[in-house]
Motif scaffolding. Structure first.
Motif, PDB file in Angstrom:
ATOM      1  N   ILE A 185       0.876  -1.180   0.000  1.00 53.62           N
ATOM      2  CA  ILE A 185       0.000   0.000   0.000  1.00 53.62           C
ATOM      3  C   ILE A 185       0.912   1.229   0.000  1.00 53.62           C
ATOM      4  O   ILE A 185       1.744   1.395   0.885  1.00 53.62           O
ATOM      5  N   ILE A 186       0.749   2.037  -1.043  1.00 50.24           N
ATOM      6  CA  ILE A 186       1.588   3.231  -1.191  1.00 50.24           C
ATOM      7  C   ILE A 186       0.703   4.464  -1.070  1.00 50.24           C
ATOM      8  O   ILE A 186      -0.367   4.521  -1.678  1.00 50.24           O
ATOM      9  N   GLY A 202      -6.399   8.175  -1.167  1.00 48.53           N
ATOM     10  CA  GLY A 202      -4.987   8.545  -1.220  1.00 48.53           C
ATOM     11  C   GLY A 202      -4.027   7.380  -1.220  1.00 48.53           C
ATOM     12  O   GLY A 202      -2.957   7.485  -0.603  1.00 48.53           O
ATOM     13  N   VAL A 203      -4.409   6.280  -1.903  1.00 51.83           N
ATOM     14  CA  VAL A 203      -3.509   5.125  -1.939  1.00 51.83           C
ATOM     15  C   VAL A 203      -3.437   4.484  -3.323  1.00 51.83           C
ATOM     16  O   VAL A 203      -4.355   4.619  -4.138  1.00 51.83           O
ATOM     17  N   LEU A 204      -2.339   3.782  -3.538  1.00 52.29           N
ATOM     18  CA  LEU A 204      -2.217   2.830  -4.643  1.00 52.29           C
ATOM     19  C   LEU A 204      -1.942   1.487  -3.978  1.00 52.29           C
ATOM     20  O   LEU A 204      -1.103   1.406  -3.082  1.00 52.29           O
ATOM     21  N   GLY A 212       4.607  -1.448   2.909  1.00 54.51           N
ATOM     22  CA  GLY A 212       4.254  -0.041   2.764  1.00 54.51           C
ATOM     23  C   GLY A 212       3.403   0.397   3.941  1.00 54.51           C
ATOM     24  O   GLY A 212       3.706   0.080   5.092  1.00 54.51           O
ATOM     25  N   GLU A 213       2.320   1.085   3.663  1.00 56.69           N
ATOM     26  CA  GLU A 213       1.415   1.549   4.730  1.00 56.69           C
ATOM     27  C   GLU A 213       0.612   0.366   5.272  1.00 56.69           C
ATOM     28  O   GLU A 213       0.382  -0.620   4.573  1.00 56.69           O
ATOM     29  N   SER A 214       0.160   0.511   6.504  1.00 62.25           N
ATOM     30  CA  SER A 214      -0.720  -0.525   7.059  1.00 62.25           C
ATOM     31  C   SER A 214      -2.159  -0.258   6.629  1.00 62.25           C
ATOM     32  O   SER A 214      -2.513   0.883   6.285  1.00 62.25           O
ATOM     33  N   VAL A 215      -2.973  -1.309   6.644  1.00 61.00           N
ATOM     34  CA  VAL A 215      -4.387  -1.142   6.304  1.00 61.00           C
ATOM     35  C   VAL A 215      -5.038  -0.148   7.272  1.00 61.00           C
ATOM     36  O   VAL A 215      -5.779   0.755   6.851  1.00 61.00           O
TER      37      VAL A 215
END
Lengths: 297, 321
Positions: B41-42, B252-254, B299-302
């Motif tokens: 998750i970016i 705001g994510v890919l 990447g980012e956490s859920v």
């Protein structure tokens, strides 16, 4: 009137014909019945194209299946909605033989799957999420699927053209049913989309191209019934950016007696064979009259 | 039995069956294949950010090697309506073209076969693909009107036809949009594969897939095409009555990964949807991972990007507890 427009498209079609006699959607691609139909109609009756059209006719006639339908392309098994195009082509060419009769038999044997007793019952009890009237039998893209506006419209043109030769009460009945289906699926904005005017109680918008095709299928209906849809079509033709939609709308309006302003006399810009053929058909000196039908079956 | 009596009986039986399906708790989703799947998750808060660099980060996290491969990008191009966000954003498509060239792909093409509209290039124009993606028409194939080949290993279908451009690709990148869907609950990287099916044979819409059953068709397409990678555009997604008439939902994510099932399951969790209740994911759980303990989140956490998407009444039961 704008001969560069017409000539550039017809010349392109002549050079884009495949060695097997058909046309692909794009030059050098495999031949399909749909673009071949439009190319044949666009070139019909033009002496310099006679041999090209004959070669195409020989090819597409060979695509008939044992049950009478036509395959959409030489390497695809099973007949589809394009069978209607073959009946229209045969009528334009004045051909009415056993092959054509079997095609019409097949068309009359096919009905949208949503017209089944089970689906009508499900709709009656509110188990279907779309607000569609399943009581009318139209035509699907493929046998066993639901009926949609475009295949129904093409089939109505074909049946109305062949009606004088085929002569059957079943054909008359199916034409009335097909027309009723198209009317029942009109969008709240006055035109047609692919065939679903409302989903989950939300009205869905119409599209220019399917509005044009629906009007083609409804040729012969009263001017009072079609006044609203024709106004929508005129507005769409003025506003749409889509070359294909504009070309189909032009043909539809001409078939309904309009004389829309001719296109700017511009040479072809696209490599799209079907678009070139449909644009050529819609030109004031094009063969749009071949898609005109004389009234109700 | 007369028809007058028969129709109400069918209705009662169907209503009872439908009600019992709604009440039953679905059985546990199987664990899926061995091992774990990486999903990245970016963060990308707007389309004006440097999306190529963001995607590059995600691809590296997933360990994808595309050197020398023929890559087909499959965006979600459905319809256009200026007031909402139906399609994969043009900037995401343009960035993906640049990304895969930079990564050494032998060829990068774009292919799509929209389900409703006949004039694909006009639709691409409306969605700003032609103006945003360099040399768009030179690399784009209308999959609805491409040459086709027969395949005999598509689900239970004895024969099915797919575009040659699709079958020739070494890697199909599902450039999907993060959206709710009024029939499937959500449409993400797997449902996006519907656009691989040629309209010239199956029509507009591709009604054959509806008759197979949407969840089953989604699962079958994902099973057929395993040479895939997913990049889901959740910079601005769509909530409510998706996939066409919903409303924009900035996230705001890919979301990226090689296991499309795991990518879609992760997207569902971001959207506040329980992926174990999404039927197509349940059906495809043998080819990918749905359980969070089998997904290696990078990447980012859920939790850090989670934002509940509004659901239509029919799908309120999908809400993640």
């Amino acid at each position: 009137v704008g001969e560069l427009y017409l000539d550039s498209r017809l010349d392109f079609l002549r050079t884009a014909q495949n060695p097997d006699g058909g046309w692909g959607y794009f030059p050098g691609k495999q031949s399909w019945l749909e673009p071949t139909t439009y190319a044949m109609l666009a070139l019909h009756g033009r002496p310099e194209s006679q041999s090209a059209v004959e070669k195409a006719w020989t090819l597409v006639r060979s695509w008939q299946t044992p049950e009478g339908s036509f395959r959409p392309s030489g390497n695809v098994d099973g007949g589809t909605w394009v069978t209607a195009h073959m009946v229209t082509l045969a009528s334009v060419r004045g051909v009415y033989d056993d092959k054509v009769r079997r095609s019409v038999d097949w068309i009359l044997s096919v009905v949208g799957a949503e017209h089944s007793l089970t689906m009508r019952a499900a709709a009656f009890f509110g188990l279907v999420k779309t607000k569609m009237d399943f009581s009318h039998g139209g035509w699907p893209w493929r046998q066993g699927n639901a009926a949609w506006i475009e295949p129904t419209a093409h089939t109505l043109v074909a049946l109305k053209k062949v009606a004088a030769s085929y002569q059957s009460s079943d054909l008359d009945h199916r034409v009335r049913e097909g027309e009723a289906l198209i009317f029942s699926r009109r969008c709240s904005d006055g035109g047609w989309n692919c065939g679903n005017p409302n989903n989950l109680n939300v009205d869905l918008p119409s599209y220019p191209e399917t509005t044009a095709l629906a009007l083609m299928g409804l040729q012969g209906r009263s001017s009072q019934e079609l006044a609203g849809p024709l106004e929508v079509a005129r507005r769409y033709r003025k506003d749409t950016k889509s070359s294909l939609a504009k070309a189909w709308l032009t043909i539809a309006l001409r078939c309904h007696g309009d004389n829309p302003e001719p296109p700017a006399d511009a040479a072809r810009k696209s490599e799209d064979c079907m678009l070139a053929a449909v644009e050529a058909l819609g030109h004031p000196n094009g063969n749009h009259g071949l898609l005109r039908v004389g009234g109700r079956a | 039995m007369t028809r007058r009596k028969f129709i109400p009986l069918i209705g009662i039986a169907a209503t009872a069956g439908y009600a019992s399906m709604k009440l039953q708790k679905p059985p546990r989703v199987p664990d899926g294949p061995p091992g774990k799947s990486a999903v990245t998750i970016i963060r990308a808060r707007s389309y004006s950010e440097d999306l190529v660099s963001r995607m590059l980060e995600g691809v590296r996290e997933c360990g994808l090697d595309v050197r020398g491969k023929r890559v087909l990008l499959k965006p979600n191009l459905v319809e256009f309506e200026s007031s909402t966000v139906i399609n994969t954003d043009a900037t995401v498509v343009a960035a993906a073209v640049e990304l895969f060239h930079r990564l050494g792909a032998a060829e990068v093409k774009i292919g799509e076969g929209p389900g409703h509209r006949r004039d694909t290039l006009d639709l691409a124009d409306d969605a700003h693909y032609r103006s945003t993606v360099a040399k768009f028409e030179g690399i784009f194939t209308d999959l609805n009107r491409d040459d086709v080949s027969l395949v005999r290993d598509f689900g239970d279908e004895p024969e099915f036809y797919f575009p040659k451009t699709v079958l020739a690709a070494d890697l199909i990148v599902s450039l999907a949009k993060m959206k709710t869907h009024h029939w499937a609950g959500a449409t993400l990287s797997m449902k996006n594969l519907f656009g691989l099916v040629p309209g010239s044979i199956y029509g507009w819409p591709k009604n054959k897939l509806h008759y197979i059953g949407i969840p089953l068709a989604v699962a079958q397409l994902s099973r057929k095409f395993r040479n895939t990678f997913a990049i889901v555009d959740g910079v601005v997604g769509m909530e409510g009555n998706g996939p066409i008439q919903g409303t924009p939902k900035p996230v705001g994510v890919l979301v990226m990964g090689r296991d499309l099932v795991a990518v879609d399951a992760t997207c569902c969790r971001i959207m506040g949807i329980d992926p174990e209740k999404v039927e197509y994911l349940r059906m495809a759980a043998d080819i990918g991972h749905v359980h969070p303990d089998r997904i290696e989140q990078r990447g980012e956490s859920v939790d850090s990007v989670h934002s509940n998407f509004a659901l239509i009444e029919e799908f309120r039961g999908l809400r993640l507890a």
